[in-house]
Design a protein around this motif. Structure first.
Motif, PDB file in Angstrom:
ATOM      1  N   ARG A   1      23.028 -10.676  13.685  1.00  0.00           N
ATOM      2  CA  ARG A   1      24.365 -10.130  13.421  1.00  0.00           C
ATOM      3  C   ARG A   1      25.063  -9.715  14.720  1.00  0.00           C
ATOM      4  O   ARG A   1      26.279  -9.746  14.806  1.00  0.00           O
ATOM      5  N   SER A   2      24.267  -9.340  15.725  1.00  0.00           N
ATOM      6  CA  SER A   2      24.859  -8.926  16.998  1.00  0.00           C
ATOM      7  C   SER A   2      25.264 -10.112  17.868  1.00  0.00           C
ATOM      8  O   SER A   2      25.905  -9.949  18.895  1.00  0.00           O
ATOM      9  N   ALA A  10      10.434  -9.283   1.331  1.00  0.00           N
ATOM     10  CA  ALA A  10      10.119  -8.794   2.680  1.00  0.00           C
ATOM     11  C   ALA A  10      11.278  -9.047   3.640  1.00  0.00           C
ATOM     12  O   ALA A  10      11.623  -8.189   4.454  1.00  0.00           O
ATOM     13  N   ALA A  11      11.888 -10.211   3.537  1.00  0.00           N
ATOM     14  CA  ALA A  11      12.983 -10.562   4.446  1.00  0.00           C
ATOM     15  C   ALA A  11      14.213  -9.696   4.226  1.00  0.00           C
ATOM     16  O   ALA A  11      15.030  -9.548   5.145  1.00  0.00           O
ATOM     17  N   PRO A  62      19.777  -5.871   8.110  1.00  0.00           N
ATOM     18  CA  PRO A  62      20.609  -5.374   9.211  1.00  0.00           C
ATOM     19  C   PRO A  62      20.632  -6.311  10.428  1.00  0.00           C
ATOM     20  O   PRO A  62      21.524  -6.232  11.257  1.00  0.00           O
ATOM     21  N   VAL A  63      19.664  -7.213  10.494  1.00  0.00           N
ATOM     22  CA  VAL A  63      19.559  -8.124  11.643  1.00  0.00           C
ATOM     23  C   VAL A  63      20.067  -9.522  11.302  1.00  0.00           C
ATOM     24  O   VAL A  63      20.762 -10.145  12.094  1.00  0.00           O
ATOM     25  N   LEU A  64      19.720 -10.023  10.108  1.00  0.00           N
ATOM     26  CA  LEU A  64      20.058 -11.387   9.701  1.00  0.00           C
ATOM     27  C   LEU A  64      20.952 -11.373   8.471  1.00  0.00           C
ATOM     28  O   LEU A  64      20.809 -10.507   7.611  1.00  0.00           O
ATOM     29  N   THR A 116      22.831 -17.539   5.448  1.00  0.00           N
ATOM     30  CA  THR A 116      21.918 -18.679   5.542  1.00  0.00           C
ATOM     31  C   THR A 116      20.822 -18.448   6.582  1.00  0.00           C
ATOM     32  O   THR A 116      19.772 -19.079   6.510  1.00  0.00           O
ATOM     33  N   ALA A 117      21.045 -17.559   7.526  1.00  0.00           N
ATOM     34  CA  ALA A 117      20.004 -17.246   8.508  1.00  0.00           C
ATOM     35  C   ALA A 117      18.799 -16.617   7.820  1.00  0.00           C
ATOM     36  O   ALA A 117      17.654 -16.909   8.168  1.00  0.00           O
ATOM     37  N   ARG A 118      19.037 -15.766   6.828  1.00  0.00           N
ATOM     38  CA  ARG A 118      17.926 -15.166   6.069  1.00  0.00           C
ATOM     39  C   ARG A 118      17.140 -16.238   5.333  1.00  0.00           C
ATOM     40  O   ARG A 118      15.924 -16.223   5.315  1.00  0.00           O
TER      41      ARG A 118
END
Length: 125
Positions: free
Chosen positions: A18-19, A65-66, A71-73, A76-78
């Motif tokens: 996300r960053s 789990a993912a 907060p990070v992904l 579609t990245a997840r």
């Protein structure tokens, strides 16, 4: 199960966080330390022939789990992240008789299955 195999598969995706930075090993390692034992247990159940129930349990556990990485992904990245983890586990633990599962996970349909699992388990996002 060698954590390095999964870690390499995840980092090789070149997924942007996300960053805007690329997903890296220091970000993923704590997640792996926490969730890999459970995911391996689910994957080991595939050894007896890989039923739909076992595949579904592995996929659902990986998606749940993912969700911690939300907060990070995102988006579609997840799904790509989950798919990379599940593909690595299936290659390690599914028997040769489960070739159908490897073919399924390598198809475009697999990403849709993962996304559907996210939407079913986490309807609000």
């Amino acid at each position: 199960m060698n954590q390095f195999t999964i870690l390499s598969a995840i980092v090789a995706l070149g997924t942007a966080t996300r960053s805007g930075a690329l997903l890296d090993a220091p970000t993923v390692q704590p997640w792996l330390d926490k969730h890999l034992p459970t995911l391996v247990t689910k994957a080991q159940a595939l050894r007896d022939g890989a039923t739909w129930t076992e595949v579904g349990a592995l996929l659902e556990a990986a998606v749940q789990a993912a969700q911690e990485l939300k907060p990070v992904l995102a988006g579609t990245a997840r799904a790509a992240f989950v798919l990379a983890v599940v593909q690595s586990l299936v290659r390690e633990f599914a028997p040769p008789s489960a070739q159908w599962l490897r073919l399924l996970l390598d198809s475009p349909f697999a990403a849709m299955l993962v996304e559907m699992a996210f939407r079913r388990l986490f309807p609000g996002g």
